[in-house]
Design a protein around this motif. Structure first.
Motif, PDB file in Angstrom:
ATOM      1  N   MET A   1      35.281  36.329  32.647  1.00 23.92           N
ATOM      2  CA  MET A   1      35.902  36.669  33.965  1.00 23.92           C
ATOM      3  C   MET A   1      35.547  36.080  35.027  1.00 23.92           C
ATOM      4  O   MET A   1      34.455  35.618  35.299  1.00 23.92           O
ATOM      5  N   ASN A 179      40.702  40.225  37.785  1.00 24.79           N
ATOM      6  CA  ASN A 179      41.464  39.288  36.807  1.00 24.79           C
ATOM      7  C   ASN A 179      42.325  39.896  35.837  1.00 24.79           C
ATOM      8  O   ASN A 179      42.164  41.327  35.549  1.00 24.79           O
ATOM      9  N   THR A 265      43.632  35.015  33.578  1.00 19.80           N
ATOM     10  CA  THR A 265      42.584  34.360  32.763  1.00 19.80           C
ATOM     11  C   THR A 265      42.976  34.406  31.305  1.00 19.80           C
ATOM     12  O   THR A 265      43.891  35.309  30.849  1.00 19.80           O
ATOM     13  N   ILE A 281      39.923  30.701  34.105  1.00 17.83           N
ATOM     14  CA  ILE A 281      41.144  30.817  34.770  1.00 17.83           C
ATOM     15  C   ILE A 281      42.363  29.886  34.417  1.00 17.83           C
ATOM     16  O   ILE A 281      42.045  28.798  33.461  1.00 17.83           O
TER      17      ILE A 281
END
Length: 321
Positions: A1, A179, A265, A281
């Motif tokens: 993350m 995320n 992500t 990402i």
């Protein structure tokens, strides 16, 4: 993350590069709110500094807010320093007369808090900007570009998305919503995916990684897992247009609306995986920007294709400072 990122915090970058407007009203609301609720430190220094050089009467009003907020933060840090220095003096005198556990703890805690307050005060007073002045963590605020009423606009949003219908209590139960996992976009994020898309400009991101995974080995017998923080930067150096989802929650009486967002992500490229992390990402290609910011909820396949056909820079890593 992506627990932390180094962002482009200056709203003028969005204006120059993408011809976007800026929600100055929301910046004013946010700066007032964070002065009231003690959350000034959640506004990156670089984002505040962007308003120091006022180009219009509206900018000047925000510049005054920034100066006032910085002054209040400085006064609070000076008060903290005075209190902790007093605490330290009392603890040292007590230890000289008759050592106690409480005095030892007070000395240790006061020493740590003095050092932290001094660092924070020096950062606040510093005029030159460093990379860390643009770094955000969950709960911090960042400029995010979205489309509203057919125009691109930059809005400061909190990096931790409050999903539609959630209360603050529900949000506290699921603190990881900074995320949005790619494999969960059509489930947990279905109210936003296809509806509220944005981008955040990022030039580095940071991840917590287990040392043994970084070193590509198993834990030794009896060895405790150790966490390290890695900085990942694209090579060659570049600004990445990170795909985001966002939401707005109506504020209560006397409260501003909460704009919040999450970075999408996905599975990591080989070099990120080899460094010990399992997420990354998703930077979209510039030519896909218009389609991403104007999503069609009836054609999720087209949005999936944008995320599949992402920019794929090589990410170099190093131990974070």
């Amino acid at each position: 993350m992506c627990y932390s990122a180094q962002i482009q915090a200056d709203y003028r970058k969005y204006v120059r590069t993408f011809g976007s407007d800026v929600s100055l009203e929301r910046f004013v609301e946010l700066f007032w709110e964070k002065r009231r609720d003690g959350g000034w430190s959640k506004l990156p220094k670089a984002m505040r500094a962007a308003f120091r050089s006022a180009a219009s009467s509206e900018d000047l009003a925000i510049a005054d807010l920034v100066e006032a907020g910085d002054n209040e933060q400085g006064a609070a840090l000076e008060t903290e320093l005075f209190q902790q220095r007093t605490r330290l003096t009392v603890a040292e005198r007590t230890l000289e007369a008759k050592p106690t556990k409480k005095a030892e703890n007070d000395k240790r805690i006061a020493t740590d808090k003095i050092a932290r307050a001094q660092r924070n005060l020096a950062d606040l007073q510093r005029t030159d900007l460093l990379d860390r002045d643009s770094r955000i963590f969950p709960g911090h605020y960042a400029p995010v570009m979205v489309v509203q009423d057919g125009r691109r606009v930059v809005i400061p949003m909190r990096y931790q998305c409050r999903l539609p219908g959630w209360t603050p209590a529900m949000e506290r139960q699921k603190p990881g919503t900074y995320n949005a996992r790619r494999d969960n976009l059509k489930k947990a994020w279905r109210q936003l995916y296809g509806y509220k898309h944005g981008i955040m400009i990022v030039n580095a991101f940071y991840e917590n990684v287990a040392r043994h995974r970084l070193e590509q080995r198993e834990l030794a017998p009896g060895e405790q897992e150790e966490n390290v923080v890695l900085e990942f930067r694209p090579e060659p150096r570049q600004d990445m247009l990170v795909a985001c989802l966002w939401s707005v929650t109506k504020g209560g009486e006397g409260e501003a609306d909460l704009y919040s967002f999450a970075a999408i992500t996905d599975e990591p490229p080989a070099e990120v995986s080899a460094a010990g992390h399992d997420r990354c990402i998703v930077p979209i290609k510039p030519e896909r920007l218009e389609s991403w910011l104007n999503p069609d909820a009836k054609n999720l396949a087209a949005l999936d294709a944008i995320l599949d056909d992402r920019s794929r820079p090589y990410y170099e890593h190093r131990m974070a400072a």
